[in-house]
Write a protein that holds these residues in place. Sequence first.
Motif, PDB file in Angstrom:
ATOM      1  N   ALA A 160       0.803  -1.200   0.072  1.00 31.81           N
ATOM      2  CA  ALA A 160      -0.087   0.230   0.000  1.00 31.81           C
ATOM      3  C   ALA A 160       0.962   1.207   0.226  1.00 31.81           C
ATOM      4  O   ALA A 160       1.955   1.422   0.656  1.00 31.81           O
ATOM      5  CB  ALA A 160      -0.927  -0.112   1.185  1.00 31.81           C
ATOM      6  N   ASP A 211      -0.589   4.235   1.006  1.00 35.95           N
ATOM      7  CA  ASP A 211      -1.132   4.763   2.104  1.00 35.95           C
ATOM      8  C   ASP A 211      -1.272   3.669   3.576  1.00 35.95           C
ATOM      9  O   ASP A 211      -2.280   2.919   3.601  1.00 35.95           O
ATOM     10  CB  ASP A 211      -2.458   5.490   2.189  1.00 35.95           C
ATOM     11  N   ALA A 225      -4.312   3.353   6.126  1.00 39.58           N
ATOM     12  CA  ALA A 225      -5.335   2.775   5.823  1.00 39.58           C
ATOM     13  C   ALA A 225      -5.375   1.181   6.407  1.00 39.58           C
ATOM     14  O   ALA A 225      -4.167   0.665   6.906  1.00 39.58           O
ATOM     15  CB  ALA A 225      -5.553   2.052   4.288  1.00 39.58           C
ATOM     16  N   ASP A 226      -6.703   0.585   6.517  1.00 44.51           N
ATOM     17  CA  ASP A 226      -6.830  -0.807   7.735  1.00 44.51           C
ATOM     18  C   ASP A 226      -6.649  -1.815   6.552  1.00 44.51           C
ATOM     19  O   ASP A 226      -6.236  -1.387   5.429  1.00 44.51           O
ATOM     20  CB  ASP A 226      -7.959  -0.685   8.237  1.00 44.51           C
ATOM     21  N   LYS A 260      -8.418  -3.835   4.984  1.00 47.51           N
ATOM     22  CA  LYS A 260      -9.276  -3.716   3.836  1.00 47.51           C
ATOM     23  C   LYS A 260      -8.668  -2.531   2.952  1.00 47.51           C
ATOM     24  O   LYS A 260      -8.741  -2.769   1.602  1.00 47.51           O
ATOM     25  CB  LYS A 260     -10.827  -3.554   4.102  1.00 47.51           C
ATOM     26  N   GLY A 261      -8.602  -1.478   3.429  1.00 41.77           N
ATOM     27  CA  GLY A 261      -8.058  -0.364   2.831  1.00 41.77           C
ATOM     28  C   GLY A 261      -6.796  -0.779   1.975  1.00 41.77           C
ATOM     29  O   GLY A 261      -6.394  -0.388   0.687  1.00 41.77           O
ATOM     30  N   GLN A 262      -5.788  -1.034   2.497  1.00 47.42           N
ATOM     31  CA  GLN A 262      -4.286  -1.483   1.982  1.00 47.42           C
ATOM     32  C   GLN A 262      -4.643  -2.537   0.898  1.00 47.42           C
ATOM     33  O   GLN A 262      -4.069  -2.453  -0.235  1.00 47.42           O
ATOM     34  CB  GLN A 262      -3.465  -2.098   3.061  1.00 47.42           C
ATOM     35  N   ALA A 313      -7.133  -3.188  -1.076  1.00 45.12           N
ATOM     36  CA  ALA A 313      -7.561  -2.892  -2.077  1.00 45.12           C
ATOM     37  C   ALA A 313      -6.805  -1.662  -2.830  1.00 45.12           C
ATOM     38  O   ALA A 313      -6.678  -1.843  -4.018  1.00 45.12           O
ATOM     39  CB  ALA A 313      -8.971  -1.590  -1.618  1.00 45.12           C
ATOM     40  N   GLN A 314      -5.943  -0.992  -2.175  1.00 39.52           N
ATOM     41  CA  GLN A 314      -4.774  -0.245  -2.930  1.00 39.52           C
ATOM     42  C   GLN A 314      -3.907  -1.322  -3.866  1.00 39.52           C
ATOM     43  O   GLN A 314      -3.424  -0.872  -4.974  1.00 39.52           O
ATOM     44  CB  GLN A 314      -3.772   0.487  -1.912  1.00 39.52           C
ATOM     45  N   VAL A 368     -12.178  -8.384   0.479  1.00 38.17           N
ATOM     46  CA  VAL A 368     -11.558  -7.453  -0.536  1.00 38.17           C
ATOM     47  C   VAL A 368     -11.193  -8.324  -1.702  1.00 38.17           C
ATOM     48  O   VAL A 368     -11.586  -8.136  -2.871  1.00 38.17           O
ATOM     49  CB  VAL A 368     -10.809  -6.616   0.088  1.00 38.17           C
TER      50      VAL A 368
END
Length: 115
Positions: free
Chosen positions: A29, A31, A34-35, A37-39, A41-42, A80
């Motif tokens: 990731a 960023d 991010a949690d 899920k966010g990582q 997705a990245q 994800v």
Amino acid sequence: MSIVRLHPGRRMSEAVIHAGTVYLAGQVATDTSADIKGQTAQVLAQIDALLAEAGSSKSKILSTTIYLSSIGNFPAMNEVWDAWVDQSNPPARATVEARMAAPGYLVEIVCIAAV
């Protein structure tokens, strides 16, 4: 046969194409706040972009290795992944817990795909 290197750096290339196969470097990731899920997705978006640049796509992924900083993140990462992966063409896959290169990284994904 030629070898094509995408985004080569001093230490590594982001992708290498040879003999109809594209090998992606481990993607992490950008960023790290991010949690999981966010990582995830990245990372999957980065994989999509690299595969497209190489003339491939997620439907052509042959093998994937997923490294998690904590195996406790496995269910959330899979939510994800399951929404992203080509359900008609899922790759062979392994998922392991591993110490990451930097403390903020929660997931790193490596792929090999056909072009």
